[in-house]
Design a protein around this motif. Structure first.
Motif, PDB file in Angstrom:
ATOM      1  N   SER A 113      -5.419  16.140  23.706  1.00 42.08           N
ATOM      2  CA  SER A 113      -6.244  14.875  24.222  1.00 42.08           C
ATOM      3  C   SER A 113      -6.951  15.704  25.540  1.00 42.08           C
ATOM      4  O   SER A 113      -6.929  16.610  25.849  1.00 42.08           O
ATOM      5  N   CYS A 114      -8.238  14.727  26.044  1.00 39.65           N
ATOM      6  CA  CYS A 114      -9.018  15.306  26.923  1.00 39.65           C
ATOM      7  C   CYS A 114      -8.134  15.070  28.204  1.00 39.65           C
ATOM      8  O   CYS A 114      -7.286  14.454  28.250  1.00 39.65           O
ATOM      9  N   GLY A 115      -8.657  15.641  29.397  1.00 39.48           N
ATOM     10  CA  GLY A 115      -8.090  15.667  30.610  1.00 39.48           C
ATOM     11  C   GLY A 115      -8.017  14.288  31.254  1.00 39.48           C
ATOM     12  O   GLY A 115      -6.917  13.989  32.014  1.00 39.48           O
ATOM     13  N   TYR A 116      -8.942  13.603  30.935  1.00 40.26           N
ATOM     14  CA  TYR A 116      -8.697  12.044  31.243  1.00 40.26           C
ATOM     15  C   TYR A 116      -7.543  11.447  30.915  1.00 40.26           C
ATOM     16  O   TYR A 116      -7.145  10.644  31.477  1.00 40.26           O
ATOM     17  N   ILE A 117      -7.436  11.464  29.404  1.00 42.79           N
ATOM     18  CA  ILE A 117      -6.164  10.788  28.872  1.00 42.79           C
ATOM     19  C   ILE A 117      -4.955  11.261  29.434  1.00 42.79           C
ATOM     20  O   ILE A 117      -3.994  10.655  29.498  1.00 42.79           O
ATOM     21  N   LYS A 118      -4.864  12.613  29.695  1.00 45.32           N
ATOM     22  CA  LYS A 118      -3.655  13.062  30.130  1.00 45.32           C
ATOM     23  C   LYS A 118      -3.405  12.669  31.448  1.00 45.32           C
ATOM     24  O   LYS A 118      -2.374  12.344  31.791  1.00 45.32           O
ATOM     25  N   PHE A 119      -4.418  12.547  32.306  1.00 45.66           N
ATOM     26  CA  PHE A 119      -4.129  12.112  33.597  1.00 45.66           C
ATOM     27  C   PHE A 119      -3.786  10.659  33.851  1.00 45.66           C
ATOM     28  O   PHE A 119      -2.942  10.309  34.266  1.00 45.66           O
ATOM     29  N   ASP A 121      -2.401   8.828  31.437  1.00 46.14           N
ATOM     30  CA  ASP A 121      -1.028   8.788  30.698  1.00 46.14           C
ATOM     31  C   ASP A 121       0.086   9.285  31.946  1.00 46.14           C
ATOM     32  O   ASP A 121       1.325   8.909  31.876  1.00 46.14           O
ATOM     33  N   ALA A 122      -0.317  10.439  32.533  1.00 42.66           N
ATOM     34  CA  ALA A 122       0.707  10.751  33.727  1.00 42.66           C
ATOM     35  C   ALA A 122       0.903   9.713  34.795  1.00 42.66           C
ATOM     36  O   ALA A 122       1.851   9.398  35.227  1.00 42.66           O
ATOM     37  N   LEU A 123      -0.302   9.100  35.121  1.00 43.02           N
ATOM     38  CA  LEU A 123      -0.073   8.115  36.037  1.00 43.02           C
ATOM     39  C   LEU A 123       0.588   6.727  35.756  1.00 43.02           C
ATOM     40  O   LEU A 123       1.483   6.390  36.275  1.00 43.02           O
ATOM     41  N   LYS A 124       0.390   6.435  34.199  1.00 50.34           N
ATOM     42  CA  LYS A 124       1.324   5.492  33.602  1.00 50.34           C
ATOM     43  C   LYS A 124       2.782   5.865  33.666  1.00 50.34           C
ATOM     44  O   LYS A 124       3.567   4.912  34.243  1.00 50.34           O
ATOM     45  N   ARG A 125       3.221   6.971  33.176  1.00 49.01           N
ATOM     46  CA  ARG A 125       4.462   7.384  33.517  1.00 49.01           C
ATOM     47  C   ARG A 125       5.147   7.346  34.790  1.00 49.01           C
ATOM     48  O   ARG A 125       6.138   6.946  34.895  1.00 49.01           O
ATOM     49  N   GLU A 128       5.891   3.849  35.668  1.00 52.11           N
ATOM     50  CA  GLU A 128       7.093   3.295  35.071  1.00 52.11           C
ATOM     51  C   GLU A 128       8.124   4.197  35.524  1.00 52.11           C
ATOM     52  O   GLU A 128       9.352   3.119  35.743  1.00 52.11           O
ATOM     53  N   GLU A 129       8.188   5.026  35.956  1.00 55.74           N
ATOM     54  CA  GLU A 129       9.309   5.761  36.721  1.00 55.74           C
ATOM     55  C   GLU A 129       9.659   5.016  38.083  1.00 55.74           C
ATOM     56  O   GLU A 129      10.874   4.844  38.559  1.00 55.74           O
ATOM     57  N   GLU A 130       8.527   4.744  38.792  1.00 52.60           N
ATOM     58  CA  GLU A 130       8.733   4.326  39.963  1.00 52.60           C
ATOM     59  C   GLU A 130       9.287   2.893  40.198  1.00 52.60           C
ATOM     60  O   GLU A 130      10.090   2.394  40.796  1.00 52.60           O
TER      61      GLU A 130
END
Length: 133
Positions: A113-119, A121-125, A128-130
């Motif tokens: 995926s493009c960098g935007y989608i990776k970023f 998804d990382a924020l979403k994870r 969720e972890e927090e």
């Protein structure tokens, strides 16, 4: 050609091989294909005008690298990109034409995926972890 290697993303070599615009008909549905029909992913007005100018029922266009299926007066379709998506996952579009009627669906593919989608998804994870702490 550099290093005797042909690249296919908007290269002059590819543009020489393909017509700028193409029109054909399938079961009474007039279809137009162009590479670039407009530059905005938020406003498809330019693509709609081009479809009317080409006198087609469906305009398939690229260049945005982000999938779109929109129905107004005409159907506007951008399949995205299976190899170099922008602000989306890799994708293609499947069009089904039966008895003069057309339906389309975006198919998400496995791949980078493009960098935007990776970023995103990382924020979403991270959120969720927090939330689980």
């Amino acid at each position: 050609m550099r290093n005797s290697k042909l690249t296919f993303d908007d290269s002059p070599e590819l543009r020489k091989l393909l017509p700028e615009r193409m029109k054909f008909e399938v079961e009474g549905v007039r279809i137009g294909v162009v590479h670039e029909a407009g530059l905005s992913v938020m406003d498809t007005t330019a693509q709609g005008y081009l479809a009317k100018e080409m006198e087609v029922d469906v305009l398939i266009f690229g260049h945005l690298h982000r999938p779109i299926i929109e129905r107004k007066d005409v159907m506007l379709v951008c399949p995205g990109s299976p190899t170099k998506p922008r602000m989306s996952n890799p994708s293609v579009v499947e069009l089904i034409i039966e008895k003069g009627s057309i339906e389309g669906r975006i198919i998400t593919l496995e791949g980078d995926s493009c960098g935007y989608i990776k970023f995103r998804d990382a924020l979403k994870r991270q959120k969720e972890e927090e939330g689980h702490k």
